[in-house]
Design an enzyme around this catalytic site. Sequence first.
Site, PDB file in Angstrom:
ATOM      1  N   LEU A  69      31.200  55.908  26.754  1.00  0.00           N
ATOM      2  CA  LEU A  69      32.311  55.136  26.388  1.00  0.00           C
ATOM      3  C   LEU A  69      33.835  55.536  26.987  1.00  0.00           C
ATOM      4  O   LEU A  69      34.858  55.696  27.101  1.00  0.00           O
ATOM      5  CB  LEU A  69      32.289  54.457  24.964  1.00  0.00           C
ATOM      6  CG  LEU A  69      32.130  54.155  24.187  1.00  0.00           C
ATOM      7  CD1 LEU A  69      31.791  53.375  22.893  1.00  0.00           C
ATOM      8  CD2 LEU A  69      30.996  52.616  24.980  1.00  0.00           C
ATOM      9  N   ARG A  70      33.189  57.563  27.278  1.00  0.00           N
ATOM     10  CA  ARG A  70      34.524  58.092  27.935  1.00  0.00           C
ATOM     11  C   ARG A  70      35.373  58.810  27.448  1.00  0.00           C
ATOM     12  O   ARG A  70      36.370  59.113  27.889  1.00  0.00           O
ATOM     13  CB  ARG A  70      35.561  57.662  29.594  1.00  0.00           C
ATOM     14  CG  ARG A  70      33.789  56.370  30.293  1.00  0.00           C
ATOM     15  CD  ARG A  70      33.518  58.343  30.955  1.00  0.00           C
ATOM     16  NE  ARG A  70      32.316  57.271  32.163  1.00  0.00           N
ATOM     17  CZ  ARG A  70      31.189  58.409  32.429  1.00  0.00           C
ATOM     18  NH1 ARG A  70      31.596  59.425  31.584  1.00  0.00           N
ATOM     19  NH2 ARG A  70      30.751  57.573  33.622  1.00  0.00           N
TER      20      ARG A  70
ATOM     21  N   HIS B 292      33.665  54.088  36.234  1.00  0.00           N
ATOM     22  CA  HIS B 292      33.568  55.007  37.183  1.00  0.00           C
ATOM     23  C   HIS B 292      35.750  54.148  37.070  1.00  0.00           C
ATOM     24  O   HIS B 292      35.570  52.913  37.527  1.00  0.00           O
ATOM     25  CB  HIS B 292      33.478  54.908  38.010  1.00  0.00           C
ATOM     26  CG  HIS B 292      32.203  56.540  37.585  1.00  0.00           C
ATOM     27  ND1 HIS B 292      32.313  57.537  36.942  1.00  0.00           N
ATOM     28  CD2 HIS B 292      31.349  56.425  37.691  1.00  0.00           C
ATOM     29  CE1 HIS B 292      31.484  58.336  36.817  1.00  0.00           C
ATOM     30  NE2 HIS B 292      30.337  57.470  37.309  1.00  0.00           N
TER      31      HIS B 292
ATOM     32  N   ASP C 234      22.075  51.832  30.650  1.00  0.00           N
ATOM     33  CA  ASP C 234      23.078  53.225  30.926  1.00  0.00           C
ATOM     34  C   ASP C 234      24.270  53.149  31.756  1.00  0.00           C
ATOM     35  O   ASP C 234      25.101  52.933  32.742  1.00  0.00           O
ATOM     36  CB  ASP C 234      22.385  53.407  32.237  1.00  0.00           C
ATOM     37  CG  ASP C 234      22.212  55.209  32.293  1.00  0.00           C
ATOM     38  OD1 ASP C 234      23.336  55.720  31.789  1.00  0.00           O
ATOM     39  OD2 ASP C 234      21.740  55.217  33.215  1.00  0.00           O
TER      40      ASP C 234
END
Length: 427
Positions: free
Chosen positions: A65-66, A310, A306
């Site tokens: 989830l960054r 980005h 997965d």
Amino acid sequence: MSRILISNGRLIDPASGLDEIGDVAIADGRIVRLGGQIEDFTPDRRIDASGQWVIPGLIDLSARLREPGATRKADITSESRAAAAAGITSLVMPPDTTPVMDTPSVVELVSHRADITGAARVVPLGALTRELAGGQLSGMAGLAAAGCPALSDGGRPITDSLVLRRALEYASTFSLPCLLTPVDPCLAQGCLNEGPTATRLGLPGIPAAAETAGLGRQLAVAGASRARVHFGRLSSADGARLLTTALGENRRLTADVAIHQLFLTDQDAMEYDTRFHLDPPLRDIIDREALRQAVADRVIRIICSDHQPHDQDAKDGPFASTAPGASGLDTLLALVLRLVEEEVLPLHRALATVTLEPARLLGLEGGRIDEGAAADLVVVDPVAPWFCTEESLRSRGRNSPFLGWEFSARATHTLVAGRLVHQPDPP
């Protein structure tokens, strides 16, 4: 908490085999009545599911989830809302954040951010070792107490086999499953599957031996421990065969595959399209068909997205210099149902790979439709065609390898613990 009645839907439960038209009554976050026409229940809200399916909410076993650490790409709010719109009620988050989820404070930060968002729930995985460096063991008791149902190497394999064995044995004392990445980093020095396509494109290849070398070592260490070990995102026919043999001796082992590995091959990258720069890499059609067979044979019991969103800058540039990974939340449900259309899996078994099986692995409540169960549910329109475009993606990550594909099903309503977290936009 509101009382909700979902009426006239096709109820499909992979746990019990239920498949019938009926109603679902929800109160206090749980399913209180199920099946037939429920008339002696007064709801605050009704959802007419005529012509639609009612299934357990999806549990995505690997979704980055960054946040914390890379919020320029995405964050917990954006991705948990995207997940809810895609019929995913639980996002299992690897620990390779910045800082790493190796302390209760980081786990609690993630959980708090997810709670205030009020969309899909986030299930954090604790790090097996401190800072995922593969040296010192993490404080596993504290991570479990903070809400981690399992531990993970976060995509960074523990290369010291003695440390790995000690980590697995220590985790087993807390009954925590361990999620490992089957790869030998020294062999995985490339960006595409080693083979004719990589040679033709002049790109450095990653051999299947990178997977089998890592997997073989981890299987040997797992066999010497009492731990429940799960291998994440297998990508090769050789890896599937190695796991098949190991399952004959150790039934505590499980594995998953990323959904894109069941549809794409390295030939999709022929135009140097960086959306197909993935880790592990896409392999050839023989590998793809072997992975499909392994899923059909229940050697691989779980499918995940997965998800690795980005920003555009990370995917712009020469293929080998770009960041690997794909955005997968938006297309997970549609692709799982396409496996049914292509007769790879029957419907109940396909749904089990993204509901019941990950719930069993992690000891989560969801994954089933039953009286008394948590009301993590999705209403699905099975004949709602849509195109995967940058505009149709809810995730902030636009790096989907399925842009341009047409799909035939999507979620219309998503409930998490009885809360409606996604519904159709008003006309």
